[in-house]
Write an enzyme that holds these catalytic residues in place. Structure first.
Site, PDB file in Angstrom:
ATOM      1  N   ARG A 204      -6.943   6.609   8.565  1.00 46.24           N
ATOM      2  CA  ARG A 204      -7.976   7.628   8.446  1.00 46.24           C
ATOM      3  C   ARG A 204      -8.569   7.830   9.843  1.00 46.24           C
ATOM      4  O   ARG A 204      -8.487   6.960  10.701  1.00 46.24           O
ATOM      5  CB  ARG A 204      -9.078   7.184   7.477  1.00 46.24           C
ATOM      6  N   LYS A 229     -12.911   2.075   4.254  1.00 46.88           N
ATOM      7  CA  LYS A 229     -13.483   2.640   3.039  1.00 46.88           C
ATOM      8  C   LYS A 229     -13.574   1.554   1.969  1.00 46.88           C
ATOM      9  O   LYS A 229     -12.610   0.831   1.728  1.00 46.88           O
ATOM     10  CB  LYS A 229     -12.600   3.793   2.552  1.00 46.88           C
ATOM     11  N   HIS A 294      -5.649  14.259   8.472  1.00 43.82           N
ATOM     12  CA  HIS A 294      -5.297  13.593   7.216  1.00 43.82           C
ATOM     13  C   HIS A 294      -3.877  13.952   6.785  1.00 43.82           C
ATOM     14  O   HIS A 294      -3.252  13.208   6.023  1.00 43.82           O
ATOM     15  CB  HIS A 294      -6.304  13.944   6.124  1.00 43.82           C
ATOM     16  N   ARG A 297      -1.615  11.215   7.815  1.00 43.15           N
ATOM     17  CA  ARG A 297      -1.693  10.070   6.891  1.00 43.15           C
ATOM     18  C   ARG A 297      -0.854  10.343   5.640  1.00 43.15           C
ATOM     19  O   ARG A 297      -0.100   9.487   5.178  1.00 43.15           O
ATOM     20  CB  ARG A 297      -3.155   9.801   6.541  1.00 43.15           C
ATOM     21  N   HIS A 320      -5.663   1.784  -0.695  1.00 42.95           N
ATOM     22  CA  HIS A 320      -6.107   2.405  -1.947  1.00 42.95           C
ATOM     23  C   HIS A 320      -6.527   1.331  -2.950  1.00 42.95           C
ATOM     24  O   HIS A 320      -5.842   0.325  -3.110  1.00 42.95           O
ATOM     25  CB  HIS A 320      -4.986   3.237  -2.559  1.00 42.95           C
ATOM     26  N   TYR A 329       1.829  10.686  -4.224  1.00 44.17           N
ATOM     27  CA  TYR A 329       2.887  10.955  -3.242  1.00 44.17           C
ATOM     28  C   TYR A 329       4.265  11.078  -3.896  1.00 44.17           C
ATOM     29  O   TYR A 329       5.176  11.629  -3.292  1.00 44.17           O
ATOM     30  CB  TYR A 329       2.894   9.879  -2.157  1.00 44.17           C
TER      31      TYR A 329
END
Length: 347
Positions: A204, A229, A294, A297, A320, A329
């Site tokens: 990120r 995050k 992004h 990424r 995640h 994805y």
């Protein structure tokens, strides 16, 4: 100076266009706004359709733009509570601004008298009426639910406040050829290394800018991403090619506190400057897609999946919490889709 703003759909995305006579000072101000872009086809500057930009360009009524004294006091207390719970500065800002919007709408009503019905009315008469996004509505709901759990004597029933359905939007992915063009566009080793690191590790933007020289562990072949995050640490593999690039960059720039520093020593590289580095690369490559950092990424994750990497490992590499987030994805990977033969070919 005179200007006019309106909301349009550009490249399947809601944007705010700003029309004005050519003015260097105004253009400079527009450029500083996050997400601003110049459309060569429309010959106009345009920005993301956010509540902040709508208010900035007076597309949402600004009357009574302050909450009541009670509301102002409660927002302060809410921010203090969030801070004590160690929420990130960005989350505190997002939640407090979302709550402020809600309390402005009910500035004439005591907070203790606000009900679930009022939340529905706000959604219909403000969010939907002004064509605001479901993601913004979701932020409001999150802020309301969290705020009303912190105060007593309320008529709000927290569990009965429902979030809007999320739109199922596929992540934007570049081909490997496009990624290569972007990463090779800059001759400046610092710019080249920053963009390459984002793609090679699936970082990120904030993760890249928060890196310190000591986070690069060349002996173990890893990079440590600290307090990202969700306040989680994780490790990602360090590419041999990236390590060579980092060494060349380090010799040339000798960063001290942060791996990528701004013009002032010991200060982080600016987020907007990093976005401009990408914009300059896109200009040089003549890629006309609205690529953001992004996208690199997303492309990293998709290319890993297409090369046979297990989805569980990709989840760990991206940081995640849920495997459902990573599963998106599978919908943009072309590995298996390209093997399907269309019945049209047999006609």
């Amino acid at each position: 100076m005179n200007w006019e703003a309106k909301i349009i759909t550009h490249n399947k995305e809601k944007r705010i266009t700003v029309f004005f006579e050519k003015n260097v000072e105004f253009i400079t101000r527009i450029k500083k706004l996050e997400g601003s872009r110049w459309s060569q086809t429309l010959r106009v500057w345009h920005l993301p359709d956010t509540i902040e930009n709508r208010e900035r360009f007076q597309l949402v009524p600004l009357s009574n733009s302050l909450p009541s004294d009670e509301g102002t006091e409660q927002i302060k207390k809410f921010m203090q509570w969030l801070s004590s719970k160690r929420y990130s500065p960005n989350t505190i800002k997002t939640y407090s601004e979302a709550l402020k919007s809600f309390l402005i709408f009910y500035r004439e009503k005591p907070i203790a008298e606000i009900t679930n019905e009022d939340v529905i009315v706000y959604n219909n008469d403000y969010i939907l009426k002004n064509n605001l996004s479901s993601s913004y509505q979701n932020q409001i709901v999150n802020a309301i639910k969290l705020f009303f759990t912190t105060i007593r004597g309320t008529k709000i029933e927290i569990d009965k406040i429902h979030r809007p359905k999320r739109a199922k939007i596929l992540p934007n992915v570049l081909s490997k050829e496009e990624v290569k063009l972007i990463l090779n566009a800059h001759s400046n080793i610092k710019h080249k290394t920053m963009l390459s690191l984002v793609y090679s590790c699936g970082l990120r933007r904030s993760e890249l800018l928060n890196l310190k020289p000591t986070d690069i562990d060349s002996k173990r072949g890893i990079i440590i991403i600290r307090q990202s995050k969700g306040k989680k640490d994780r490790i990602v593999p360090l590419s041999i090619k990236i390590l060579a690039m980092l060494r060349e960059y380090y010799i040339g720039y000798k960063p001290k506190t942060w791996l990528f520093e701004g013009q002032i020593e010991n200060t982080k590289y600016d987020e907007r400057s990093l976005s401009n580095v990408l914009k300059q690369a896109l200009t040089k490559t003549k890629i006309n897609k609205p690529v953001s950092l992004h996208w690199l990424r997303h492309s990293y994750a998709t290319h890993l999946l297409e090369s046979g990497t297990d989805l569980r490992y990709i989840q760990e590499l991206l940081g995640h919490n849920s495997s459902k987030t990573t599963e998106i994805y599978t919908h943009v990977s072309t590995k298996n889709i390209q093997q399907i033969k269309s019945p049209f070919d047999d006609l």
